[in-house]
Enzyme design. Sequence first.
Site, PDB file in Angstrom:
ATOM      1  N   CYS A 148      -6.617   1.074   2.759  1.00  0.00           N
ATOM      2  CA  CYS A 148      -7.617   2.146   2.742  1.00  0.00           C
ATOM      3  C   CYS A 148      -7.529   3.020   1.498  1.00  0.00           C
ATOM      4  O   CYS A 148      -8.522   3.665   1.135  1.00  0.00           O
ATOM      5  CB  CYS A 148      -7.470   3.005   3.989  1.00  0.00           C
ATOM      6  SG  CYS A 148      -7.930   2.128   5.492  1.00  0.00           S
ATOM      7  N   ASN A 206     -12.096  -3.330   0.497  1.00  0.00           N
ATOM      8  CA  ASN A 206     -10.941  -3.550   1.373  1.00  0.00           C
ATOM      9  C   ASN A 206     -11.376  -4.030   2.743  1.00  0.00           C
ATOM     10  O   ASN A 206     -11.405  -5.218   3.020  1.00  0.00           O
ATOM     11  CB  ASN A 206     -10.112  -2.266   1.487  1.00  0.00           C
ATOM     12  CG  ASN A 206      -9.036  -2.374   2.550  1.00  0.00           C
ATOM     13  OD1 ASN A 206      -8.366  -3.404   2.635  1.00  0.00           O
ATOM     14  ND2 ASN A 206      -8.872  -1.356   3.381  1.00  0.00           N
ATOM     15  N   GLU A 207     -11.774  -3.101   3.585  1.00  0.00           N
ATOM     16  CA  GLU A 207     -12.020  -3.456   4.986  1.00  0.00           C
ATOM     17  C   GLU A 207     -13.430  -2.988   5.316  1.00  0.00           C
ATOM     18  O   GLU A 207     -13.616  -2.074   6.108  1.00  0.00           O
ATOM     19  CB  GLU A 207     -10.989  -2.699   5.822  1.00  0.00           C
ATOM     20  CG  GLU A 207     -10.548  -3.369   7.057  1.00  0.00           C
ATOM     21  CD  GLU A 207      -9.402  -2.609   7.719  1.00  0.00           C
ATOM     22  OE1 GLU A 207      -9.481  -1.371   7.861  1.00  0.00           O
ATOM     23  OE2 GLU A 207      -8.432  -3.256   8.111  1.00  0.00           O
ATOM     24  N   GLU A 228       0.869  -1.197   0.000  1.00  0.00           N
ATOM     25  CA  GLU A 228       0.000   0.000   0.000  1.00  0.00           C
ATOM     26  C   GLU A 228       0.893   1.230   0.000  1.00  0.00           C
ATOM     27  O   GLU A 228       1.961   1.237   0.604  1.00  0.00           O
ATOM     28  CB  GLU A 228      -0.890   0.011   1.246  1.00  0.00           C
ATOM     29  CG  GLU A 228      -1.702   1.302   1.336  1.00  0.00           C
ATOM     30  CD  GLU A 228      -2.860   1.252   2.322  1.00  0.00           C
ATOM     31  OE1 GLU A 228      -2.799   0.467   3.273  1.00  0.00           O
ATOM     32  OE2 GLU A 228      -3.823   2.018   2.114  1.00  0.00           O
TER      33      GLU A 228
END
Length: 641
Positions: A232, A367-368, A46
Amino acid sequence: MNGMKRIILSCCCLAVLTATAQHEFTILTKKPVAEIQPTMYGIFFEDINFGADGGLYAEMVENRSFEFPDAFMGWEVFGNISISQSSPAFERNPHYAVLKRPSHNDRRTGMENHGFFGMGLKQGLRYDLSLYARTHADKATLRIELLTATNDTIMRKRLNLAGKDWKKYTLALTPKVTDAKGFLRISLDSRDGVDLDHISMMPSDNWNGLRADLVKDLEDLHPGVFRFPGGCIVEGTDLGERYQWKNSVGPAENRPLNTNRWNHTMQHRIFPNYFQSYGLGFYEFFLLSEKMGAAPLPILSCGLSCQFQNRDMESAHVPVSELQPYIDDALDLIEFANGDVNSKWGRLRADMGHPEPFNLQFIGIGNEQWGEFYPQRLEPFMKAIRAKYPKIQIVGTSGPSADGDRFDYGWQEMRRLKADLVDEHYYMSPEWFRANAARYDKYPRKGPKVFAGEYAAHGKNNRNNFEGALAEAAFMTGLERNADVVQMATYAPLFSHVEGWQWKPDLIWFDNLRSFRTPNWYVQQLYSLFKGTHVLSLTENKLPLTGQEGLYASAVVDKAKGQYYVKIANVSDKEQSIILNFKDLKALTQGEMTIFHAADKAENSIEKPTAVVPKTQQMAVSGNRIEVKVGAKTFAVVQLQ
Ligand code: AHR
């Protein structure tokens, strides 16, 4: 006399205290319990902590295209200089610098760029400067200089420009000294002015635009899977700032800038100059996967902006009825990676230099994410992808926590939707890692598989020390033992600039010239190097080793190499003596043991990059009962032929 006795007595006590009971681990060699996927241990990239721009991406000029919201951010300018965007060189990066004659002959017009925390210059290495220019009259000349941090000239060259149309110019610069914080100065050296854009400088040893030393740090991990581009940043603070892969491909000069989601969000380390040039984009990610022999695993926005930053505010996310462009991005990405060169996106891949497909097998959507918003959006993605590309495996997520209501709901929905893999994230204490080595022992064997997509032991002050690494090694015996359920695991985050970090611990740290591998890196490498092809049952008293007397263990066989690997983490304060009883095996003939041991707080650093490293020693072996002694606070990998 009395004193002497006391000494002898205390020596005896010590001997009694340190004498270890013998353990016996039974390893069943005839019936492997699971196949280990080639993707089992991998890496997660990332652009956080200046991981891409200022890090893995070898570009040394910050804000090379003058597209930061403050167009001269990163530049110190002097004289008659301004920004324009009329008749630009690059449609999607329209701003450029205009340099004109200063107001007096003894004045100068120019600009300086200090790169990302300075420019790391190495003596004798060639740096390739390139820029796009058009002259205001027929000709113009630039003076190009490299300088030390203390403003001494390292070298100076002139660059002659001619023509009123945009053209690319290049100049080779080979400094005779090393400076970790040098800088670049460009000034006008003629009466007539010039427009300049996309001013780039790369070390000539770069690999496809990536920093050679950092690429090596990745390759040496032997990753089986490569997850990118985050994290993120996939989601963005708002949807406009989400990572859009289509903006990251094609000529680098025309890839539009994006704000980095991490520039303001970590209150303790704000970097208002943190943007994504996308010079390291999806094409480069695929190339890197191929170089490392890792399966590419791109993660795309599912239409939810970062839920941490927007919570349950539905207006921050794209309505399900307007999801089609996001779904198209996923379908087009598969075409970009795998499609025929006659398809639209396959053609672009070929034009960029890679007509062969990248053999994409996995795609992550979201993603999350958590809550109902997520499955509502994931479902239409899955339908579309399954309809067009039934062989592609889809990775969903169980959200940001290791357990709890959101986690349970996420898993329930992933089962309902029949995701192929579920991405779990856990940034937890070393104690948690040591206590959870049995986490997957009772996971259902049917349904989606696990992708431990982000994890790291976060101890006191979030240091990359040996205690955390050993806790991860202990926990990972549980990943390995359950390789039928856990099919991918990636530590996170990957990179961190020693001056530009926001989040720690991280796997690899670097400055402008050097990098170092953390103890956690070595644990990851040992698991990858000795991954094996099949898991073997390893028990003591019929139970797997999940922390009894501080011992954790797993065993695998590599059928192709005819080798057995036993991983043992001893987190206790005493040496432990263990018989490895290889059932149904006549004789082992050769052995080596890699031992990784250090004090809890021991770390590597830029100055001492190899303070904590594993060591390998030969073992004398015969028969099928092998005795090993594993020291206190040690991770050992026994390799037997
Ligand atoms: O790895 C750092 C961040 O942790 C990732 O961006 C995110 O997915 C998680 O919250």
